[in-house]
Design a protein around this motif. Structure first.
Motif, short mmCIF file in Angstrom:
data_model
loop_
_atom_site.label_atom_id
_atom_site.label_comp_id
_atom_site.label_asym_id
_atom_site.label_seq_id
_atom_site.Cartn_x
_atom_site.Cartn_y
_atom_site.Cartn_z
N LYS A 242 0.82 -1.21 0.00
CA LYS A 242 0.00 0.00 0.00
C LYS A 242 0.85 1.26 0.00
O LYS A 242 0.49 2.27 -0.61
CB LYS A 242 -0.92 -0.03 1.23
CG LYS A 242 -2.27 0.59 1.03
CD LYS A 242 -2.92 0.11 -0.23
CE LYS A 242 -4.41 0.28 -0.19
NZ LYS A 242 -4.97 0.10 -1.52
N ARG A 243 2.01 1.23 0.67
CA ARG A 243 2.89 2.41 0.70
C ARG A 243 3.40 2.73 -0.70
O ARG A 243 3.55 3.90 -1.05
CB ARG A 243 4.07 2.20 1.64
CG ARG A 243 3.72 2.37 3.09
CD ARG A 243 4.89 2.32 4.00
NE ARG A 243 6.14 1.91 3.38
CZ ARG A 243 7.32 1.97 3.93
NH1 ARG A 243 7.45 2.42 5.16
NH2 ARG A 243 8.40 1.58 3.31
N ALA A 244 3.70 1.70 -1.48
CA ALA A 244 4.16 1.93 -2.85
C ALA A 244 3.07 2.62 -3.67
O ALA A 244 3.35 3.54 -4.43
CB ALA A 244 4.55 0.60 -3.50
N GLU A 245 1.83 2.19 -3.48
CA GLU A 245 0.71 2.81 -4.19
C GLU A 245 0.53 4.26 -3.76
O GLU A 245 0.30 5.15 -4.59
CB GLU A 245 -0.57 2.02 -3.95
CG GLU A 245 -1.74 2.53 -4.74
CD GLU A 245 -2.97 1.66 -4.61
OE1 GLU A 245 -3.84 1.79 -5.47
OE2 GLU A 245 -3.05 0.85 -3.66
N SER B 290 1.45 10.06 -5.20
CA SER B 290 1.99 11.38 -4.84
C SER B 290 2.89 11.96 -5.93
O SER B 290 3.23 13.15 -5.88
CB SER B 290 2.77 11.29 -3.53
OG SER B 290 4.04 10.67 -3.72
N LEU B 291 3.26 11.14 -6.90
CA LEU B 291 4.15 11.60 -7.97
C LEU B 291 3.40 12.49 -8.95
O LEU B 291 2.19 12.35 -9.12
CB LEU B 291 4.73 10.40 -8.72
CG LEU B 291 5.66 9.51 -7.94
CD1 LEU B 291 5.94 8.23 -8.73
CD2 LEU B 291 6.95 10.22 -7.59
N PRO B 292 4.13 13.39 -9.64
CA PRO B 292 3.48 14.18 -10.69
C PRO B 292 2.86 13.25 -11.74
O PRO B 292 3.40 12.17 -12.03
CB PRO B 292 4.64 14.98 -11.30
CG PRO B 292 5.69 15.02 -10.23
CD PRO B 292 5.54 13.72 -9.49
N ARG C 244 10.64 3.77 -6.31
CA ARG C 244 11.27 5.05 -5.94
C ARG C 244 12.48 5.35 -6.83
O ARG C 244 12.65 6.49 -7.28
CB ARG C 244 11.67 5.04 -4.47
CG ARG C 244 10.47 5.09 -3.54
CD ARG C 244 10.89 5.03 -2.06
NE ARG C 244 9.74 5.07 -1.19
CZ ARG C 244 9.15 6.21 -0.78
NH1 ARG C 244 9.62 7.37 -1.17
NH2 ARG C 244 8.10 6.16 0.01
N ASN C 245 13.30 4.35 -7.08
CA ASN C 245 14.48 4.55 -7.93
C ASN C 245 14.08 4.96 -9.34
O ASN C 245 14.68 5.86 -9.93
CB ASN C 245 15.33 3.29 -7.97
CG ASN C 245 16.02 2.99 -6.65
OD1 ASN C 245 16.14 3.84 -5.78
ND2 ASN C 245 16.44 1.75 -6.50
#
Length: 54
Positions: free
Chosen positions: A13-16, A21-23, A44-45
């Motif tokens: 869920k954190r990855a989602e 939150s990304l543009p 993230r990378n």
């Protein structure tokens, strides 16, 4: 969305939340590339790399 992202989001869920939150343009590039992302760190990378190239 590519299957790798769907699988990752189902497991993490954190990855989602991070992806959300990304543009939007970064999200779209990640969806279209089909890159194999199997962990939150991979996600993230990839996002950091894409943001640096813009």
């Amino acid at each position: 969305m590519n299957d790798n992202l769907n699988q990752l989001f189902a497991e993490n869920k954190r990855a989602e939340e991070y992806f959300s939150s990304l543009p939007v343009h970064i999200q779209e590039m990640m969806k279209q590339t089909g890159v194999n992302l199997t962990s939150e760190q991979d996600l993230r990378n990839c996002a950091e790399t894409l943001m640096k190239t813009k």
